[in-house]
Design a protein around this motif. Structure first.
Motif, PDB file in Angstrom:
ATOM      1  N   PHE A 109       0.790  -1.229   0.000  1.00 22.38           N
ATOM      2  CA  PHE A 109       0.000   0.000   0.000  1.00 22.38           C
ATOM      3  C   PHE A 109       0.826   1.285   0.000  1.00 22.38           C
ATOM      4  CE2 PHE A 109      -2.673  -3.251   2.033  1.00 22.38           C
ATOM      5  CZ  PHE A 109      -3.711  -3.255   1.119  1.00 22.38           C
ATOM      6  N   GLU A 110       2.113   1.221   0.300  1.00 29.16           N
ATOM      7  CA  GLU A 110       2.938   2.433   0.256  1.00 29.16           C
ATOM      8  C   GLU A 110       3.893   2.390  -0.931  1.00 29.16           C
ATOM      9  OE1 GLU A 110       4.768   3.316   3.974  1.00 29.16           O
ATOM     10  OE2 GLU A 110       2.888   3.260   5.102  1.00 29.16           O
TER      11      GLU A 110
ATOM     12  N   THR B 226       3.462   0.323  -3.349  1.00 33.16           N
ATOM     13  CA  THR B 226       2.600  -0.121  -4.446  1.00 33.16           C
ATOM     14  C   THR B 226       3.307  -1.170  -5.297  1.00 33.16           C
ATOM     15  OG1 THR B 226       1.864   2.189  -4.495  1.00 33.16           O
ATOM     16  CG2 THR B 226       0.897   0.722  -6.090  1.00 33.16           C
ATOM     17  N   ASN B 227       3.986  -2.068  -4.622  1.00 34.71           N
ATOM     18  CA  ASN B 227       4.674  -3.164  -5.306  1.00 34.71           C
ATOM     19  C   ASN B 227       4.035  -4.464  -4.835  1.00 34.71           C
ATOM     20  OD1 ASN B 227       6.444  -4.991  -6.471  1.00 34.71           O
ATOM     21  ND2 ASN B 227       8.250  -3.742  -6.053  1.00 34.71           N
ATOM     22  N   TRP B 228       2.931  -4.831  -5.458  1.00 35.19           N
ATOM     23  CA  TRP B 228       2.170  -5.985  -5.021  1.00 35.19           C
ATOM     24  C   TRP B 228       2.915  -7.291  -5.256  1.00 35.19           C
ATOM     25  CZ3 TRP B 228      -3.793  -5.914  -5.069  1.00 35.19           C
ATOM     26  CH2 TRP B 228      -4.251  -4.699  -4.542  1.00 35.19           C
TER      27      TRP B 228
END
Length: 349
Positions: free
Chosen positions: A310-311, A313-315
């Motif tokens: 979520f910070e 944004t590297n799922w």
């Protein structure tokens, strides 16, 4: 299927199988499959992107040369020749700009590449946090077992049924309060100027930074997950024949030998279930370590997973981190089953 049909009839049996399959597939299998698939790929620059960049640079150089040619054409006295040259240069410029746009789109369009590189993103610092989280979760599990075993044994074997029911009710009632509120309550209790340090001050002990040292995490986690250790132990110990304990006492066995030879071997399935649930909840906890340390101490591994999702944004890396934690929990489950010599059937009971 035959037993279900005989017990409930064909329509109800089919409905039960449908909902069971939807539950297993939708809530258990599908999320894990998606996480595994997500962890095994990442978006990378397309093959040959370096050569494409060189071609784009060359085309921009040609545009600079065209600009000089256009300036020279503008300076010509021959009106007809100047117009023809400018038209030709404009056509060439349009072609080059179109080619540049296509190449830039091709260069910037990432491609999906399957790789194990997401798992190698866990550098030395993150590995240290991972092992610290596993070690701390093991410590929380051990503390919970030491605290809950005497409680479960006393309630199951030493107290009359009415009093045992009251004790279990007293354990359950606090859990009617939201978990976050209970954690914040412990934060206030263990605060530098809280009641715990005030009591220590009465006996001449200097205030202890429970929160800053991380000790409060262990206290809050044991409190938060104590029921998951007490109930499995209590359920198993309640089935132990009291006559076995009394016979051992009559034969002169000391208390510690009674527990080692009779009570603990009988309680192995409950110990396994309690340890597995407490460990997995502790390792996967996000709110407890963050709130109890106010975000100032070294993060729990779950916080790194949250940050990746979520910070940063590297799922893909987040899924790889989550899968690593899941693998550690699965290893713990099988190790506990091996050490306590219990099977899945014993745990299910």
């Amino acid at each position: 299927m035959t037993r279900l049909t005989r017990a409930f009839g064909a329509p109800l049996a089919a409905l039960i199988l449908f909902f069971a399959g939807a539950w297993i597939l939708g809530l258990i299998a599908a999320p894990q499959i998606i996480m595994i698939e997500q962890s095994l790929w990442r978006m990378e620059r397309p093959a040959g992107s370096a050569e494409i960049s060189v071609r784009i640079d060359g085309l921009y150089n040609r545009l600079d040369v065209l600009a000089l040619d256009e300036a020279e054409a503008q300076a010509r006295a021959d009106t007809e020749g100047r117009a023809a040259t400018l038209a030709e240069l404009a056509t060439t410029r349009a072609q080059i700009e179109t080619e540049i746009a296509e190449l830039e789109e091709q260069e910037s369009r990432p491609v999906k590449v399957y790789t194990l590189a997401n798992f190698t993103q866990m550098g030395t610092a993150h590995l240290a946090i991972f092992f610290k989280t596993i070690a701390a979760s093991l410590a929380v599990t051990a503390i919970a077992l030491v605290v809950c075993y005497p409680i479960a044994f006393a309630v199951a074997k030493l107290e009359p049924p009415n009093r045992a029911a009251l004790i279990m009710l007293a354990l359950v009632i606090p859990y009617a309060i939201n978990e976050l509120l209970r954690i914040f309550a412990w934060q206030m209790i263990l605060n530098y100027g809280g009641p715990a340090n005030a009591l220590l001050g009465l006996i001449g002990i200097e205030p202890i930074p429970f929160l800053e040292s991380g000790a409060g995490v262990f206290v809050a986690m044991v409190y938060a997950y104590i029921l998951f250790m007490v109930f499995p132990l209590y359920n198993v110990l309640e089935t132990l024949e009291t006559n076995l304990i009394e016979a051992a006492r009559d034969l002169g066995a000391p208390t510690w030998r009674i527990h080692m030879r009779i009570v603990i071997p009988h309680a192995r399935p409950g110990i396994a279930v309690g340890c597995i649930m407490t460990f997995m909840l502790s390792a996967g906890s996000y709110a407890v370590p963050y709130i109890m340390t106010r975000g100032t101490a070294a993060p729990w591994f779950t916080q790194l997973i949250y940050n990746r999702f979520f910070e940063a944004t590297n799922w893909n890396v987040g899924a790889a981190y989550a899968l690593s934690l899941l693998a550690a929990c699965m290893v713990f489950i099988f190790v506990m089953m091996r050490l306590l010599k219990v099977s899945l059937k014993d745990i299910a009971k």
